[in-house]
Design a protein around this motif. Structure first.
Motif, PDB file in Angstrom:
ATOM      1  N   LEU A 119      -6.945   1.357  -9.692  1.00 58.84           N
ATOM      2  CA  LEU A 119      -7.144   1.274  -7.841  1.00 58.84           C
ATOM      3  C   LEU A 119      -8.761   0.906  -7.227  1.00 58.84           C
ATOM      4  CD1 LEU A 119      -5.976   6.007  -8.458  1.00 58.84           C
ATOM      5  CD2 LEU A 119      -5.646   4.400  -6.795  1.00 58.84           C
ATOM      6  N   ILE A 120      -9.519   1.243  -8.022  1.00 61.93           N
ATOM      7  CA  ILE A 120     -11.117   0.668  -7.792  1.00 61.93           C
ATOM      8  C   ILE A 120     -10.551  -0.745  -7.020  1.00 61.93           C
ATOM      9  CG2 ILE A 120     -13.012  -0.966  -8.093  1.00 61.93           C
ATOM     10  CD1 ILE A 120     -13.083   1.714 -10.434  1.00 61.93           C
ATOM     11  N   SER A 179      -8.459  -0.745  -4.084  1.00 65.70           N
ATOM     12  CA  SER A 179      -9.455  -0.979  -2.531  1.00 65.70           C
ATOM     13  C   SER A 179     -10.135  -1.784  -2.275  1.00 65.70           C
ATOM     14  CB  SER A 179     -10.128   0.693  -3.515  1.00 65.70           C
ATOM     15  OG  SER A 179      -9.332   1.863  -3.815  1.00 65.70           O
ATOM     16  N   THR A 181     -14.384 -10.483  -4.820  1.00 57.76           N
ATOM     17  CA  THR A 181     -13.452  -9.045  -5.634  1.00 57.76           C
ATOM     18  C   THR A 181     -12.878 -10.236  -6.779  1.00 57.76           C
ATOM     19  OG1 THR A 181     -12.971  -8.135  -3.379  1.00 57.76           O
ATOM     20  CG2 THR A 181     -11.278  -8.436  -5.096  1.00 57.76           C
ATOM     21  N   SER A 207       0.649   3.852  -2.649  1.00 66.64           N
ATOM     22  CA  SER A 207       0.700   5.118  -2.331  1.00 66.64           C
ATOM     23  C   SER A 207       1.514   6.360  -3.502  1.00 66.64           C
ATOM     24  CB  SER A 207       0.650   5.742  -1.063  1.00 66.64           C
ATOM     25  OG  SER A 207      -0.660   4.891  -0.276  1.00 66.64           O
ATOM     26  N   ILE A 263       1.175  -1.444  -0.263  1.00 65.99           N
ATOM     27  CA  ILE A 263      -0.368  -0.216  -0.111  1.00 65.99           C
ATOM     28  C   ILE A 263       0.732   1.044   0.107  1.00 65.99           C
ATOM     29  CG2 ILE A 263      -1.346   1.819   1.710  1.00 65.99           C
ATOM     30  CD1 ILE A 263      -2.581  -1.309   2.229  1.00 65.99           C
ATOM     31  N   GLY A 268      -8.821  -3.070   0.915  1.00 69.37           N
ATOM     32  CA  GLY A 268      -9.589  -3.238   2.060  1.00 69.37           C
ATOM     33  C   GLY A 268      -9.741  -4.533   2.774  1.00 69.37           C
TER      34      GLY A 268
END
Length: 287
Positions: free
Chosen positions: A221-222, A225, A258, A191, A187, A229
């Protein structure tokens, strides 16, 4: 007690959607020469991981639904635990490395073919597979030496470790540290790359270029996440704050939902993949 037929039907529908979507993505990338780039090679590896992920968990789950049994052999549990942990870890590493590909494509477009060669893409994929498999092998060997009895969808770490008849404090600390490496460090890497990307996009003068850059990164990015997450929810919480229901919801989300959504997200938002699909369908209609 055997679960209702609707639950079995829903499970199989999700499984078929996940298998079809990920298989189609892999085939399109293989047959369309326009998609033979590092970006789409890494995407095909992501789809392969998702395909194997759902195949590791759902068939056994569906079999249990039909038979009404809630058991699995020791060998079957060990194999399932190793595979799902390997695939989950590999996906964490791959998603982080895919952000590097997006960074090079947007911030250094003229040097993309040099910096992101096929060899580099292959090395990224191999690193993801081998690194995660080694981590999974170590944890599986240690964990499966404990006596346990599982009441869960499949042999997932939170469900297995809860039922160990012994002191697992040291092992849980080790897993927590490894989770930091496989979850938080990727992550941080993602970032960092997207911070560079954002600065480059802001400096672009063309509105069209900015829109294309954001469109290129939005799918990634989706997926990041959704994946990270759910994984953080399942693995980074203290044992005392977990409930069986929360563990099951978290595991279903990142191991079934997912992988099912990933090919839909990439296909719907990626013009090149959609174009390749239309080309293949037209070719089949002509023949």
């Amino acid at each position: 007690m055997t679960p209702p037929p609707k639950l079995f039907s829903l499970t199989m529908v999700v499984f078929l959607v996940a298998v079809s979507g990920n298989t189609l993505t892999i085939l399109l990338i293989c047959v369309d020469h326009g998609l033979h780039t590092p970006m789409y090679f890494l995407l095909s590896q992501l789809s392969l991981m998702d395909l194997m992920h759902v195949s590791t968990t759902i068939p056994k789950m569906a079999t249990n639904y039909l038979s009404g049994k809630k058991s699995i052999s020791s060998v079957g549990c060990t194999t399932q635990h190793f595979l799902y942990l390997s695939l989950g870890g590999a996906e964490c590493l791959l998603l982080a490395l895919m952000s590097c590909d997006r960074y090079v494509a947007i911030c250094h477009p003229l040097r993309y073919t040099v910096l992101m060669s096929r060899k580099v893409g292959l090395m990224m994929a191999v690193t993801s597979w081998l690194g995660a498999s080694l981590n999974s092998l170590i944890h599986t060997v240690i964990l499966m030496h404990f006596p346990f009895c599982i009441h869960h969808f499949y042999c997932e770490y939170p469900a297995v470790v809860k039922l160990v008849c012994g002191d697992v404090t040291l092992y849980e600390t080790t897993v927590y540290i490894c989770s930091i490496v496989l979850l938080l460090l990727p992550i941080i890497l993602v970032s960092t790359f997207y911070d560079f990307i954002l600065h480059s996009v802001i400096e672009m003068r063309s509105t069209g270029s900015k829109r294309n850059a954001f469109a290129t990164c939005s799918s990634h990015l989706i997926v990041i996440s959704l994946w990270f997450g759910a994984c953080i929810f399942s693995y980074m919480r203290p044992r005392s704050q977990r409930t069986p229901l929360q563990d099951k919801v978290g595991s279903v989300f990142y191991s079934i939902i997912t992988p099912t959504l990933n090919p839909l997200i990439y296909t719907l938002q990626n013009k090149n993949v959609a174009k390749a699909l239309r080309t293949v369908l037209r070719r089949d209609n002509i023949t």
